[in-house]
Motif scaffolding. Structure first.
Motif, PDB file in Angstrom:
ATOM      1  N   ALA A   5       0.802  -1.210   0.000  1.00 57.31           N
ATOM      2  CA  ALA A   5       0.000   0.000   0.000  1.00 57.31           C
ATOM      3  C   ALA A   5       0.836   1.262   0.000  1.00 57.31           C
ATOM      4  N   ILE A   6       2.143   1.115  -0.070  1.00 55.14           N
ATOM      5  CA  ILE A   6       2.963   2.308  -0.260  1.00 55.14           C
ATOM      6  C   ILE A   6       3.559   2.189  -1.658  1.00 55.14           C
ATOM      7  N   LEU A   8       6.443   3.535  -3.644  1.00 59.10           N
ATOM      8  CA  LEU A   8       7.644   4.367  -3.577  1.00 59.10           C
ATOM      9  C   LEU A   8       8.113   4.795  -4.958  1.00 59.10           C
ATOM     10  N   LEU A  11       8.460   8.385  -5.757  1.00 61.59           N
ATOM     11  CA  LEU A  11       9.541   9.217  -5.220  1.00 61.59           C
ATOM     12  C   LEU A  11      10.784   9.200  -6.116  1.00 61.59           C
ATOM     13  N   LYS A 400      18.456   4.511  -0.875  1.00 65.29           N
ATOM     14  CA  LYS A 400      19.003   5.793  -0.418  1.00 65.29           C
ATOM     15  C   LYS A 400      17.888   6.688   0.121  1.00 65.29           C
ATOM     16  N   LEU A 401      16.764   6.716  -0.602  1.00 68.20           N
ATOM     17  CA  LEU A 401      15.651   7.564  -0.167  1.00 68.20           C
ATOM     18  C   LEU A 401      15.090   7.096   1.174  1.00 68.20           C
ATOM     19  N   LEU A 402      15.021   5.794   1.363  1.00 60.81           N
ATOM     20  CA  LEU A 402      14.447   5.281   2.610  1.00 60.81           C
ATOM     21  C   LEU A 402      15.252   5.727   3.818  1.00 60.81           C
ATOM     22  N   GLY A 403      16.560   5.762   3.688  1.00 58.66           N
ATOM     23  CA  GLY A 403      17.391   6.163   4.820  1.00 58.66           C
ATOM     24  C   GLY A 403      17.627   4.990   5.763  1.00 58.66           C
ATOM     25  N   LYS A 406      14.747   3.816   8.416  1.00 57.72           N
ATOM     26  CA  LYS A 406      13.598   3.186   7.787  1.00 57.72           C
ATOM     27  C   LYS A 406      13.989   1.821   7.225  1.00 57.72           C
ATOM     28  N   ASN A 493      10.162  13.546  13.431  1.00 52.89           N
ATOM     29  CA  ASN A 493       9.707  14.090  12.160  1.00 52.89           C
ATOM     30  C   ASN A 493       8.421  14.905  12.294  1.00 52.89           C
TER      31      ASN A 493
ATOM     32  N   THR B 372      -2.053   4.982   3.685  1.00 59.71           N
ATOM     33  CA  THR B 372      -0.644   5.226   3.966  1.00 59.71           C
ATOM     34  C   THR B 372      -0.101   6.203   2.944  1.00 59.71           C
ATOM     35  N   SER B 373       0.957   6.876   3.324  1.00 61.19           N
ATOM     36  CA  SER B 373       1.624   7.744   2.363  1.00 61.19           C
ATOM     37  C   SER B 373       3.106   7.773   2.676  1.00 61.19           C
ATOM     38  N   ALA B 374       3.891   8.088   1.685  1.00 56.93           N
ATOM     39  CA  ALA B 374       5.338   8.176   1.857  1.00 56.93           C
ATOM     40  C   ALA B 374       5.773   9.590   1.512  1.00 56.93           C
ATOM     41  N   VAL B 375       6.553  10.187   2.399  1.00 56.70           N
ATOM     42  CA  VAL B 375       7.038  11.534   2.150  1.00 56.70           C
ATOM     43  C   VAL B 375       8.557  11.492   2.209  1.00 56.70           C
ATOM     44  N   TYR B 376       9.195  12.020   1.204  1.00 56.03           N
ATOM     45  CA  TYR B 376      10.658  12.044   1.219  1.00 56.03           C
ATOM     46  C   TYR B 376      11.133  13.385   1.749  1.00 56.03           C
ATOM     47  N   ILE B 377      12.029  13.313   2.727  1.00 53.39           N
ATOM     48  CA  ILE B 377      12.592  14.537   3.287  1.00 53.39           C
ATOM     49  C   ILE B 377      14.066  14.564   2.898  1.00 53.39           C
ATOM     50  N   GLY B 381      15.624  10.866   4.555  1.00 50.46           N
ATOM     51  CA  GLY B 381      14.999   9.579   4.312  1.00 50.46           C
ATOM     52  C   GLY B 381      13.510   9.745   4.117  1.00 50.46           C
ATOM     53  N   VAL B 382      12.846   8.608   4.032  1.00 48.94           N
ATOM     54  CA  VAL B 382      11.430   8.612   3.746  1.00 48.94           C
ATOM     55  C   VAL B 382      10.662   8.465   5.050  1.00 48.94           C
ATOM     56  N   ASP B 383       9.600   9.213   5.170  1.00 45.91           N
ATOM     57  CA  ASP B 383       8.719   9.086   6.313  1.00 45.91           C
ATOM     58  C   ASP B 383       7.487   8.326   5.832  1.00 45.91           C
ATOM     59  N   LEU B 384       7.199   7.222   6.461  1.00 45.93           N
ATOM     60  CA  LEU B 384       6.021   6.440   6.080  1.00 45.93           C
ATOM     61  C   LEU B 384       4.916   6.717   7.090  1.00 45.93           C
ATOM     62  N   ILE B 385       3.798   7.182   6.587  1.00 47.15           N
ATOM     63  CA  ILE B 385       2.729   7.622   7.480  1.00 47.15           C
ATOM     64  C   ILE B 385       1.502   6.753   7.286  1.00 47.15           C
TER      65      ILE B 385
END
Lengths: 582, 466
Positions: A5-6, A8, A11, A400-403, A406, A493, B372-377, B381-385
């Protein structure tokens, strides 16, 4: 289950081409390159460093490695000559190899280097500099820091191969950011293309090296995640790109037994038996007491060398100069520990058979099992998140984006347990975490012994982080609880709006913000505005890294004064904060 | 002493439905329905239904006692007031929804004249007043209480705010003639909703206001019989079916969907949500038992609204050679004007009705479930909400309400709704089985559970074949 459900893929930069095309392009480029011959390979009679390592592991010949990078190339070259001469004079075998710790500008494309701000370390400016790398003394160089990883990866790979360097790194550094370079797509394209050049030369013994701790493993909490991460890097480098991959590692682990187990676990997930290029010596056990560091050095070396020879890994342990914790070591300090390293070799046969290797192997097996789960979790979860896991560029960029936080939370393998920061009990806690938890325990002990006037009973304190770093917040909440305050943990965050909402409902006395992501001023300003609008009167404290990126400055500028002008208190330490909260 | 045969009755807006059950075993003896007699005395319709059921079961009507739920006369209208939208106001809203009420207003923040006017105009049966966690905010909550007391015509009000000031707030409202009930805070701490005390308080008022106040019947029998609003009965049944009793296991996580003429309601019960490492949620944690009401999704009064919201899908599924889009919208408008029009099998209506039901179900489920949503900072990294609850793994969805029960292929309708391509970020069921409450016993079982939970669970399990 945690991940579907995500999507990516949204991004990923729109201008990122298919990674397979980049690989094809890089391989074509590789075909045109002619590999030079280094003094070292000439002396050993081999075509590549890997070829020698395979002979060395077969015959149980110990190899050594050193890190070297003085303030410029000329000084570095002279140091190499001196170290080599020194070994001959002392009658020990000279080091087998060195990692060139180049200046950060080397990570940029050649055309951008001259304009970028100068930092410390050698920068190779012309063919002569490159040539001298392999032709000064018969010590084999690895083109290491800042070679592959940055946007200049392709330029460096071509130069390195031409002068006879057959091991190039550092894959994990692709997670770094280079000054004035925010184009993620072009950086990852450069890394994949450079790796494909190395893939084309795999048959000539060329190796693509990584150094795990330069990437996310350096901040992982579980050694099983290290193994899983190395499997991911190998999957990308070998299965998707076609290169020969080596997972060098080792600097952030003090316990030599654990270190041996992790090294063996890395070898277990190395199906093509590419010799691990080097094992970095322990750097976290060192203190400003240089004499004491000798003990750290010797214990680390003994175990690394025994593991290498006993299990025929063909790796090369690095002896870390005892002064490195304080300064960039000069050639004498490097030569000193290289001599110690060689002398240790005499003692290995005396000790090796008395070690309980079974215990180390059990630990290895546990880590391998965990690492495999991490790896399969990662592939499955990325697929569920709509990432094409056969595309090396996409897999690299999404990791890389996940960090790091995560990645470990999502792919990690320990049992779910809320008492741990990342929500799982690690299979084997990293030394880094262990050290930090020990620091926390000491801190809590100190705090809990503070007198009654240091107690903060009946104080309602909201704690939040502006970024994804959980550790500072964890330290804050635990110490504030230790002095009896009522902590409202608002999480990581957080936006100013979130914080104000919680502060309003709870009527928090104080708001404590930890920040490490270069947004301190904007955050502080917005927070105060939103508080004003909502009629929230809590006092505000900020700590961490109080800076912000501003136009025209490469480094973020300190904004402490701006924050103070807004009425935000900026304590310098935890003790300061506790005092100010009273 | 209770007689063994119970007439479990639902006073609906259109029909009064009766299920005769053995109160000891939970065996279903008969069901029957009769038009609800709102304009006369609702007990007339009730007796018609009971008599029909009794004649089927061959039991003298005099041997039957009754307990009932009601949604006749529009149910109970509640206005939820809180301090912060995502926190106390959200908790107060969920408390009202879980009580089976219609939530006609949710309001938060500083109550200016505009907001006070809205409260005044909305004409609610009950206000639910919240604000501040326990030991938390006081000033603005008290100020809001004074503003409401000074500007709104007195009505029943439930105080579920910061416990430190609930007495102060109660006094403010008492002094201006409000009928005050004080209960526990809906949000005692910032992470946890505590909505059941407020839910019970609303229920109690429901009995007093709707049953006695709305003049549906003069008979004492009626006011003695009705014990809860129908949606509350369904929610109670949902929880029982999901969690079971001390003696019998429940069926696990479920979602119950009720597609009505005006609204589509969803009731859900989850076991405690597992710790989802890697995801961050916003606002306080949701209760495991939840009801949501979609006021714009209904088969009759909201047919046009459904049609326009789901136009793309409906057009993709309809054979526009046999029926034009214009015909579809016309039918929906007719339904809105004549909600009680009876469908004939031959009419084009019966082609459209199941599709409209699929639309209602699919949209309502998507809204009820989390996202759910994913936000890249950058450099972070990505924040998964995750917002809302995760229903992806639930094994069972139960359909109830007229359209699903009376359609010849209610299961098919519900299955098609569940299989519809969902938006990627929705945490809606991925592999749930569809089951229709074909005897309409969910509300009845909720009523029965107040006397005998084991019998009520048996009633549901046997009727739903679970």
């Amino acid at each position: 289950m945690d991940s579907a459900a995500i999507d990516l893929s949204e991004l990923i930069p729109k201008d990122l081409p298919d990674g397979r095309e980049i690989v094809a392009d890089g391989k074509a480029l590789g075909k045109k390159v002619v590999i030079g011959e280094s003094l070292y390979c000439k002396e050993k009679g081999v075509k590549s460093e890997r070829e020698w390592r395979e002979i060395a592991r077969e015959k149980r010949i110990p190899c050594t490695c050193m890190n070297i990078g003085l303030s410029n190339w000329d000084e570095t070259r002279d140091a190499l000559e001196n170290i080599y001469e020194d070994a001959l004079v002392r009658g020990v075998r000279p080091p087998d190899r060195f990692n060139l710790i180049a200046e950060r500008r080397m990570g940029l494309p050649k055309s951008s280097r001259a304009d970028a701000p100068q930092e410390t370390g050698p920068c190779l400016w012309d063919e002569k500099d490159w040539w001298e790398l392999t032709q000064t003394v018969p010590i084999q160089p690895e083109a290491a820091d800042n070679m592959i990883g940055g946007p200049g990866s392709v330029d460096n790979v071509l130069d390195a191969l031409r002068v006879g360097i057959t091991c190039v790194g550092v894959l994990s550094q692709y997670t770094w950011r280079w000054p004035y370079w925010d184009d993620e797509a072009s950086q990852v394209i450069a890394v994949v293309r450079a790796a494909a050049v190395l893939a084309e030369k795999k048959k000539d013994g060329v190796v693509f090296d990584s150094y795990l701790e330069d990437g996310y493993p350096g901040v992982f909490h579980d050694y099983a995640s290290y193994i899983g991460w190395a499997m991911l890097e190998r999957y990308i480098a070998e299965d998707l790109i076609g290169a020969a991959y080596s997972s060098s590692w080792g600097g952030l682990t003090q316990n030599p037994v654990i270190k041996s187990a992790v090294t063996l676990a890395l070898e277990s997930v190395n199906p093509n038996r590419v010799p691990i290029s080097f094992l970095q010596g322990d750097t976290i056990g060192n203190t400003p007491d240089f004499d004491a560091n000798m003990a750290v050095l010797v214990n680390d070396l003994m175990f690394s060398k025994m593991t290498d020879l006993r299990y025929q890994l063909g790796t090369a342990p690095i002896a870390v100069p005892v002064t490195e914790v304080e300064r960039i070591p000069d050639w004498k300090e490097v030569a000193q520990v290289q001599t110690i390293s060689r002398k240790c070799e005499d003692y290995l046969p005396l000790i090796e058979n008395t070690i309980d290797w079974k215990q180390i192997e059990l630990l290895r097996d546990k880590l391998v099992a965990g690492g495999k789960v991490f790896f399969s979790n990662a592939i499955r979860i990325m697929s569920e998140m709509n990432i094409d896991v056969k595309d090396p560029a996409r897999v690299l960029i999404v990791m890389k984006l996940l960090g790091p936080e995560k990645c470990e939370e999502l792919f990690g393998v320990g049992e779910a347990d809320d008492n741990y920061i990342r929500g799982r009990k690690p299979v084997l806690e990293t030394d880094l975490v262990k050290q930090t938890m020990e620091k926390r325990a000491t801190l809590l002990d100190t705090v809990s012994k503070l007198g009654p006037d240091a107690r903060l009973e009946n104080k309602k304190i909201l704690v939040a982080s502006t970024d994804v770093h959980e550790f500072a917040k964890f330290l804050l909440t635990s110490s504030l609880e230790a002095v009896g305050s009522d902590v409202i943990d608002s999480g990581i965050n957080r936006d100013p709006e979130d914080i104000v909402k919680v502060a309003l409902e709870t009527a928090a006395d104080s708001i404590v913000i930890t920040t490490h992501n270069g947004v301190a001023r904007t955050f502080g300003t917005t927070l105060k505005e939103k508080m004003e609008e909502a009629g929230v009167e809590s006092s505000v404290f900020m700590g961490g890294v109080l800076n912000e990126d501003v136009e025209g400055s490469d480094v973020p500028v300190d904004v402490t004064r701006d924050l103070n002008a807004l009425g935000i208190v900026t304590p310098h330490s935890l003790e300061d904060l506790l005092r100010a909260l009273r | 002493v209770n007689k063994p045969v119970l007439a479990l009755t639902d006073f609906g807006s259109t029909y009064t439905k009766v299920a005769l059950v053995n109160s000891t075993t939970g065996d279903l003896l008969a069901t029957a329905q009769a038009p609800t007699t709102v304009h006369n005395d609702v007990m007339v319709g009730y007796r018609n239904a009971v008599n029909r059921a009794c004649s089927v079961a061959n039991i003298p009507a005099a041997q039957v006692t009754s307990i009932a739920s009601s949604s006749a006369g529009g149910g109970l209208s509640v206005g939820s007031i809180g301090l912060v939208d995502d926190y106390t106001a959200a908790a107060a809203r969920q408390a009202a929804l879980n009580s089976g009420a219609k939530v006609d207003l949710v309001i938060s923040g500083h109550l200016d004249t505009e907001k006070l006017n809205i409260i005044n105009k909305t004409n609610m049966d009950v206000l639910l007043f919240s604000g501040g966690t326990d030991g938390g905010h006081t000033k603005q909550v008290i100020a809001n209480a004074k503003l409401i007391a000074g500007a709104i015509k007195p009505c029943p009000i439930i105080i579920a705010c910061n416990k430190d000031i609930s007495d102060v707030v109660a006094t403010i409202f008492c002094d201006t003639g409000f009928e005050v009930t004080t209960t526990e805070n809906v949000l005692p701490d910032i992470d946890t909703m505590n909505i059941d005390p407020a839910r019970r308080a609303i229920n109690k008022l429901f009995i007093e206001r709707v049953i006695i106040g709305k003049g549906l019947s003069d008979a004492v029998e009626f006011s003695n019989t009705v014990i809860m609003p129908t949606p509350e009965a369904v929610l109670v049944a949902t929880e029982l079916l999901s969690k079971g009793t001390a003696l019998q296991q429940g069926v696990g996580d479920i979602l119950v969907i009720d597609i009505g003429g005006a609204t589509t309601d969803i009731h859900s019960s989850l076991s405690k949500p597992p710790t989802r490492t890697g995801f961050r949620s916003r606002g306080p944690g949701l209760p495991t038992l939840m009801r949501s009401v979609q006021g714009d999704l209904g088969m009759r009064w909201n047919a046009s609204s459904v049609c326009s919201q789901d136009e793309v899908w409906l057009k993709s599924i309809l054979d526009l050679g046999t029926v034009s889009w214009r015909q579809v919208t016309n039918i929906c408008e007719e339904w809105e004007l004549q909600p009680h029009r009876v469908l004939t099998d031959k009419s084009i209506d019966s082609l459209i009705e199941p599709l409209l039901a699929i639309s209602c179900a699919a949209i309502a489920i998507e809204r009820h479930c989390g996202k759910t949503s994913a936000v890249y900072i950058p450099n972070q990294g990505v924040d998964l909400i995750q917002d809302g609850a995760d229903f992806r793994e639930i094994p069972l969805v139960v359909g109830t309400g007229g359209i699903l029960i009376h359609n010849s292929d209610g299961t098919g309708v519900l299955e098609r709704a569940l299989r519809r391509q969902k938006a990627g970020h929705t945490l809606s069921p991925t592999n749930a089985r569809a089951q229709i409450d074909s005897h309409y016993i969910m509300a009845a079982a909720g009523l029965l559970s107040t006397q005998n939970p084991d019998a009520a669970l048996h009633l549901m399990r046997s009727s739903l074949q679970l």
